[in-house]
Design an enzyme around this catalytic site. Structure first.
Site, PDB file in Angstrom:
ATOM      1  N   ASP A 175      25.070  46.214  42.328  1.00  0.00           N
ATOM      2  CA  ASP A 175      26.054  46.997  41.570  1.00  0.00           C
ATOM      3  C   ASP A 175      26.585  46.142  40.428  1.00  0.00           C
ATOM      4  OD1 ASP A 175      27.832  49.263  41.077  1.00  0.00           O
ATOM      5  OD2 ASP A 175      29.429  47.930  41.735  1.00  0.00           O
ATOM      6  N   SER A 176      27.168  46.812  39.440  1.00  0.00           N
ATOM      7  CA  SER A 176      27.786  46.088  38.332  1.00  0.00           C
ATOM      8  C   SER A 176      28.919  45.196  38.842  1.00  0.00           C
ATOM      9  CB  SER A 176      28.326  47.085  37.307  1.00  0.00           C
ATOM     10  OG  SER A 176      29.217  47.990  37.931  1.00  0.00           O
ATOM     11  N   CYS A 235      24.737  51.745  41.961  1.00  0.00           N
ATOM     12  CA  CYS A 235      25.597  51.879  40.786  1.00  0.00           C
ATOM     13  C   CYS A 235      25.050  53.063  40.003  1.00  0.00           C
ATOM     14  CB  CYS A 235      25.498  50.600  39.949  1.00  0.00           C
ATOM     15  SG  CYS A 235      26.345  50.678  38.369  1.00  0.00           S
ATOM     16  N   GLU A 272      40.438  49.348  40.144  1.00  0.00           N
ATOM     17  CA  GLU A 272      40.319  47.882  40.141  1.00  0.00           C
ATOM     18  C   GLU A 272      41.668  47.192  39.995  1.00  0.00           C
ATOM     19  OE1 GLU A 272      37.111  45.951  38.310  1.00  0.00           O
ATOM     20  OE2 GLU A 272      35.692  47.223  39.377  1.00  0.00           O
ATOM     21  N   CYS A 292      30.349  58.201  40.788  1.00  0.00           N
ATOM     22  CA  CYS A 292      30.671  56.808  40.452  1.00  0.00           C
ATOM     23  C   CYS A 292      31.153  56.143  41.735  1.00  0.00           C
ATOM     24  CB  CYS A 292      31.744  56.761  39.372  1.00  0.00           C
ATOM     25  SG  CYS A 292      32.377  55.093  39.080  1.00  0.00           S
ATOM     26  N   HIS A 340      33.319  53.997  42.407  1.00  0.00           N
ATOM     27  CA  HIS A 340      34.753  53.727  42.607  1.00  0.00           C
ATOM     28  C   HIS A 340      35.534  54.957  43.065  1.00  0.00           C
ATOM     29  CE1 HIS A 340      33.770  50.114  40.449  1.00  0.00           C
ATOM     30  NE2 HIS A 340      35.028  49.702  40.392  1.00  0.00           N
TER      31      HIS A 340
HETATM   32  N1  DGL Z   1      29.477  51.036  39.542  1.00  0.00           N
HETATM   33  C1  DGL Z   1      29.700  51.842  38.363  1.00  0.00           C
HETATM   34  C2  DGL Z   1      29.132  53.247  38.587  1.00  0.00           C
HETATM   35  O1  DGL Z   1      28.941  53.699  39.704  1.00  0.00           O
HETATM   36  C3  DGL Z   1      31.171  51.904  37.985  1.00  0.00           C
HETATM   37  C4  DGL Z   1      31.737  50.620  37.464  1.00  0.00           C
HETATM   38  C5  DGL Z   1      31.209  50.224  36.106  1.00  0.00           C
HETATM   39  O2  DGL Z   1      31.438  50.942  35.104  1.00  0.00           O
HETATM   40  O3  DGL Z   1      30.580  49.177  36.035  1.00  0.00           O
HETATM   41  O4  DGL Z   1      28.859  53.927  37.623  1.00  0.00           O
END
Ligand code: DGL
Length: 285
Positions: A21-22, A84, A169, A203, A205
């Site tokens: 993931d990012s 992600c 976050e 997403c 989050h």
């Molecule tokens: N993990 C990213 C997603 O699911 C969200 C966080 C980011 O923008 O890096 O799109």
């Protein structure tokens, strides 16, 4: 003729399932994997130093994701899940179609969009689907494209929620700011198509905002979180691909890598995974 020892091809050493993931968000997906497929080993990699990916260009998300996949391969993973949405939307197809053949055709990279979309025909009542995601995911049109393949009759409306990731976050998911921005984005989506009967939280989050999202979503509209869908889809994939299943080690362990500060990662992991983890630093290039 007996081959010389240097030419004998050894079977590949099994390794953990790689989860990329990012940053922290993929831990919500990992949580479901650990719950539904607890017997495997997992190696999680969060590119926290370069997150968020949500507003980055296609080219950067693709390059960063490819580096992360390369790192997980180098550490013994044969299967990598892009946990992600932004990376799945912007990098997965190029990696699957272009890079894997060059790197190692036997390895696999899977994303989170397809498993989510595949669940929708059984869930939607009227075929009016709402998609919420990062600006990058929405602009990519990936959800819209995948949904059109499954049922061209679906009416799909997508909206970006750029403030939701920073709210989570910054531990403001319960605050008044979250009320304002959850109401704002849900209202915008529902006014664009009042017939929406199912909303995809596209997403990683967004599950952390679920209580507020539920509060502002009209009654009767279903909300879809991805973790359980991705885990069920992975279980099905491994049943259908015993050759890949045999390449995964089973020790119920979890190791975490981050491109940023490991102690901050360990602390934030409690928020996203519900328990602390140990993390070590890695540099991607
Ligand atoms: N993990 C990213 C997603 O699911 C969200 C966080 C980011 O923008 O890096 O799109």
């Amino acid at each position: 003729m007996t081959p010389t020892p240097s030419l004998i091809k050894l079977p590949p050493q099994p390794g953990p399932i790689g989860v990329f993931d990012s940053g922290y968000g993929g831990l919500t997906i990992l949580g479901s994997l650990l719950e539904q497929l607890p017997g495997y080993d997992y190696l999680y990699l969060g590119d926290n130093a370069r997150a968020p990916y949500g507003s980055r260009s296609f080219d950067l998300v693709y390059r960063f994701t490819l580096q992360a996949v390369g790192e997980l391969f180098a550490r013994g993973c044969h299967l990598v899940i892009l946990a992600c949405n932004t990376a799945s939307a912007k990098a997965l197809r190029s990696i699957q179609q272009r890079d894997l053949a060059r790197i190692d055709p036997a390895r696999r990279v899977l994303g989170v969009i397809r498993p989510t979309v595949e669940a929708l025909p059984a869930i939607t009542r009227g075929g009016h689907i709402g998609i919420l995601g990062t600006p990058g995911t929405v602009a990519s049109g990936s959800y819209q494209m995948e949904l059109a393949k499954i049922d061209p009759g679906f009416t799909v409306t997508a909206r970006a929620c750029p403030m939701w990731v920073p709210l989570v976050e910054n531990r403001e998911a319960d605050g008044a700011g979250a009320d304002y921005f959850v109401d704002k984005y849900i209202s915008a989506l529902m006014s664009a198509d009042p017939a929406i009967d199912t909303i995809v939280l596209g997403c990683t989050h967004y599950p952390l905002l679920l209580p507020k999202i539920q509060q502002y979503t009209p009654e009767g509209v279903r909300l879809l979180t991805q973790g359980p869908l991705v885990a069920a889809s992975l279980a099905d994939y491994l049943r259908r691909h015993p050759e890949m299943d045999a390449r995964i080690t089973r020790g119920s362990t979890l190791r975490c890598l981050t491109t940023e500060d490991p102690s901050r990662f360990a602390d934030m992991a409690s928020l996203f995974l519900g328990r602390p983890v140990d993390a070590s630093r890695v540099t991607l290039a």
